[in-house]
Design an enzyme around this catalytic site. Structure first.
Site, PDB file in Angstrom:
ATOM      1  N   TRP A  98       0.824  -1.205   0.000  1.00  0.00           N
ATOM      2  CA  TRP A  98       0.000   0.000   0.000  1.00  0.00           C
ATOM      3  C   TRP A  98       0.862   1.261   0.000  1.00  0.00           C
ATOM      4  O   TRP A  98       0.542   2.250  -0.658  1.00  0.00           O
ATOM      5  CB  TRP A  98      -0.906   0.017   1.234  1.00  0.00           C
ATOM      6  CG  TRP A  98      -1.803   1.225   1.307  1.00  0.00           C
ATOM      7  CD1 TRP A  98      -3.047   1.362   0.762  1.00  0.00           C
ATOM      8  CD2 TRP A  98      -1.501   2.483   1.936  1.00  0.00           C
ATOM      9  NE1 TRP A  98      -3.553   2.626   1.024  1.00  0.00           N
ATOM     10  CE2 TRP A  98      -2.626   3.338   1.739  1.00  0.00           C
ATOM     11  CE3 TRP A  98      -0.422   2.979   2.656  1.00  0.00           C
ATOM     12  CZ2 TRP A  98      -2.675   4.632   2.232  1.00  0.00           C
ATOM     13  CZ3 TRP A  98      -0.468   4.278   3.135  1.00  0.00           C
ATOM     14  CH2 TRP A  98      -1.585   5.085   2.929  1.00  0.00           C
ATOM     15  N   HIS A  99       1.973   1.222   0.720  1.00  0.00           N
ATOM     16  CA  HIS A  99       2.820   2.404   0.845  1.00  0.00           C
ATOM     17  C   HIS A  99       3.590   2.723  -0.428  1.00  0.00           C
ATOM     18  O   HIS A  99       3.967   3.881  -0.630  1.00  0.00           O
ATOM     19  CB  HIS A  99       3.793   2.243   2.014  1.00  0.00           C
ATOM     20  CG  HIS A  99       3.190   2.578   3.339  1.00  0.00           C
ATOM     21  ND1 HIS A  99       2.478   1.660   4.079  1.00  0.00           N
ATOM     22  CD2 HIS A  99       3.174   3.729   4.043  1.00  0.00           C
ATOM     23  CE1 HIS A  99       2.060   2.245   5.190  1.00  0.00           C
ATOM     24  NE2 HIS A  99       2.459   3.499   5.195  1.00  0.00           N
ATOM     25  N   GLY A 100       3.827   1.745  -1.267  1.00  0.00           N
ATOM     26  CA  GLY A 100       4.547   2.068  -2.494  1.00  0.00           C
ATOM     27  C   GLY A 100       4.857   0.858  -3.335  1.00  0.00           C
ATOM     28  O   GLY A 100       4.935  -0.268  -2.838  1.00  0.00           O
ATOM     29  N   PHE A 133       1.881   8.437  -1.792  1.00  0.00           N
ATOM     30  CA  PHE A 133       1.157   7.190  -1.587  1.00  0.00           C
ATOM     31  C   PHE A 133      -0.331   7.335  -1.886  1.00  0.00           C
ATOM     32  O   PHE A 133      -1.064   6.389  -1.776  1.00  0.00           O
ATOM     33  CB  PHE A 133       1.348   6.700  -0.138  1.00  0.00           C
ATOM     34  CG  PHE A 133       2.805   6.732   0.271  1.00  0.00           C
ATOM     35  CD1 PHE A 133       3.768   6.153  -0.550  1.00  0.00           C
ATOM     36  CD2 PHE A 133       3.205   7.369   1.421  1.00  0.00           C
ATOM     37  CE1 PHE A 133       5.100   6.190  -0.188  1.00  0.00           C
ATOM     38  CE2 PHE A 133       4.543   7.412   1.789  1.00  0.00           C
ATOM     39  CZ  PHE A 133       5.491   6.817   0.977  1.00  0.00           C
TER      40      PHE A 133
END
Length: 474
Positions: free
Chosen positions: A321-323, A474
């Site tokens: 999710w963060h990257g 993000f």
């Protein structure tokens, strides 16, 4: 457009606030939806269509789920909503990463895509998906007015970098809210505090962090002391950057009559990694808990194997999710390992003596700092080099002129930052209020200080001293 920009401070915000106050209550939602889409379009006009599609798509899916009493049909609609939301997210955020890795395996036969990432897509996608799931679970009433749902998804204070707001938290506020003098002034004060965190602390700490991490490709030139100083500076930078944004979002919400839940609660005073994730990015932690971890069975499963599986799924997804990079996946897996250890051993919850408790608290902070090294690094190789340098295993010196110079030049900033990582100022404020028996006067004094520092911070913007929020990526 970012909150820490002159355009936002002196054009967008005053105009939006003024019109919002002038309009009758029933017209305010329409105005705020228009203003929010304009806010998003200012820096990402080509992606406004993605936002509008998300609003209309989730409105239709939720209405269909609410309309039908057929369980099978409702499940099909829920699955379709999840597939559509995650499909849009995958295409825009992960397709480049996917094709890049395929090209490594299959060579030139795979065309590497060059898709530009829509700002904040992870936040508003998760927010919209949580609404549809809650309607399916009957945890929240369906919104029959598309403009109102559009405001929930696109509302500019929390649109780009959170917090991830649940619809049931603001459902009544969208329908009916009041703007009081007390709530408005409280919002201004909270916005100012977040603004100062961003400009005074995060932006200045980034100078130290960038200087250290820029040497990751040549770790022999990065002393252990400077590597540690850079990692510590980045750990505080990302806290004040993201916590500052969340504080500004909460403050802005209050100015328009909304109350958002807190997103940070002094995470660096945590005794365990488990506690850290109850204090850091609270809205994201709760999202994964409620929509992934609990549906898988959470901790209440009949075997440790299933518990480990559940933790693995959650933390791989959290990293992703963060990257779209292996560094973020590695970051998530690191937390999976430590949290699995805490869950299986139950060590942090046992009665420990002070020495062991203190040692584990330091271990927790060290693990968090190691995680931020992976988070900040551009590649797994760069993260490895940086870690080796910090441990003095890269043929590097124990300390050098960089470590001495930056520590000396920024010592006051570092001390203030360390204090602000704790509830010390909050306790001071409460203590003065109780001792002087003048809560209103003390609150006014602290608010005045926040406003004064905000005015000084604006001068940094005028001189060009600004950089974008980390979580905008993000």
């Amino acid at each position: 457009m970012v909150f820490s920009s002159l355009t936002f401070l002196f054009f967008f915000l005053p105009v939006t606030l003024a019109v919002n106050i002038i309009l009758p209550p029933k017209a305010r939602n329409y105005w705020l939806l228009f203003a929010s889409l304009f806010f998003y379009a200012w820096g990402a006009h080509r992606f406004v269509l993605v936002m509008i599609i998300s609003i209309l798509m989730n409105y239709i899916f939720a209405r269909l789920i609410d309309w039908s009493s057929n369980i099978k049909f409702r499940k099909i609609c829920l699955f379709a909503a999840a597939a559509a939301n995650l499909g849009i997210l995958f295409y825009n955020k992960y397709m480049n990463f996917f094709t890049e890795n395929l090209s490594i395996i299959f060579g030139d036969s795979v065309t590497v895509t060059k898709i530009v990432l829509p700002i904040g897509i992870s936040f508003f996608t998760f927010q919209a998906l949580s609404y549809v799931v809650d309607v399916y679970r009957k945890d929240t009433p369906v919104q029959k007015k598309p403009y109102y749902l559009g405001l929930y998804i696109a509302f500019f204070p929390q649109l780009i970098a959170g917090p991830i707001v649940r619809y049931r938290t603001v459902a009544e506020q969208i329908e009916d809210r009041k703007i009081t003098v007390e709530k408005f002034t409280s919002g201004v004060s909270r916005f100012c505090c977040g603004f100062v965190m961003k400009i005074f602390l995060a932006n200045q700490l980034s100078i130290i962090a960038d200087a250290a991490f820029n040497l990751a490709d040549t770790p022999q030139n990065l002393s252990a002391a400077f590597a540690f100083l850079g990692a510590a500076a980045y750990s505080m930078q990302i806290l004040f950057d993201f916590c500052g944004y969340s504080s500004m979002a909460i403050g802005l919400g209050r100015m328009f009559g909304f109350e958002f839940l807190e997103n940070f609660n002094y995470p660096y005073i945590s005794k365990t990694i488990t506690e850290f994730w109850r204090r850091w990015h609270i809205s994201l932690s709760q999202w994964f808990r409620d929509y992934v971890y609990f549906p898988l069975g959470g901790s209440r499963v009949d075997s440790n194997r299933k518990l480990v599986r559940n933790l693995f799924v959650v933390w791989v997804l959290t990293g992703v999710w963060h990257g779209a990079a292996w560094t973020f996946i590695g970051w998530g897996l690191g937390y999976f390992i430590v949290l699995t250890f805490e869950k299986l051993t139950n060590l942090p919850k046992k009665n420990l003596n002070k020495a062991v408790e203190t040692a584990y608290r330091l271990f927790t902070l060290f693990c968090v700092m190691l995680g931020w090294i992976a988070f900040r690094s551009e590649s797994i190789s760069a993260a490895k080099n940086y870690l080796l340098a910090m441990l003095g295993l890269a043929g590097n010196a124990l300390y050098d002129n960089n470590a001495i110079r930056y520590a000396n030049d920024y010592k006051i900033l570092l001390i203030i930052s360390l204090i602000c990582c704790t509830p010390a100022l909050k306790k001071l404020k409460r203590g003065l209020s109780e001792k002087l028996k003048a809560e209103t006067a003390v609150n006014a004094l602290f608010d005045l200080c926040a406003v004064a520092l905000t005015v000084v911070s604006v001068s940094y913007l005028v001189m060009g001293g600004n950089n974008p929020f980390i979580y905008f990526n993000f």
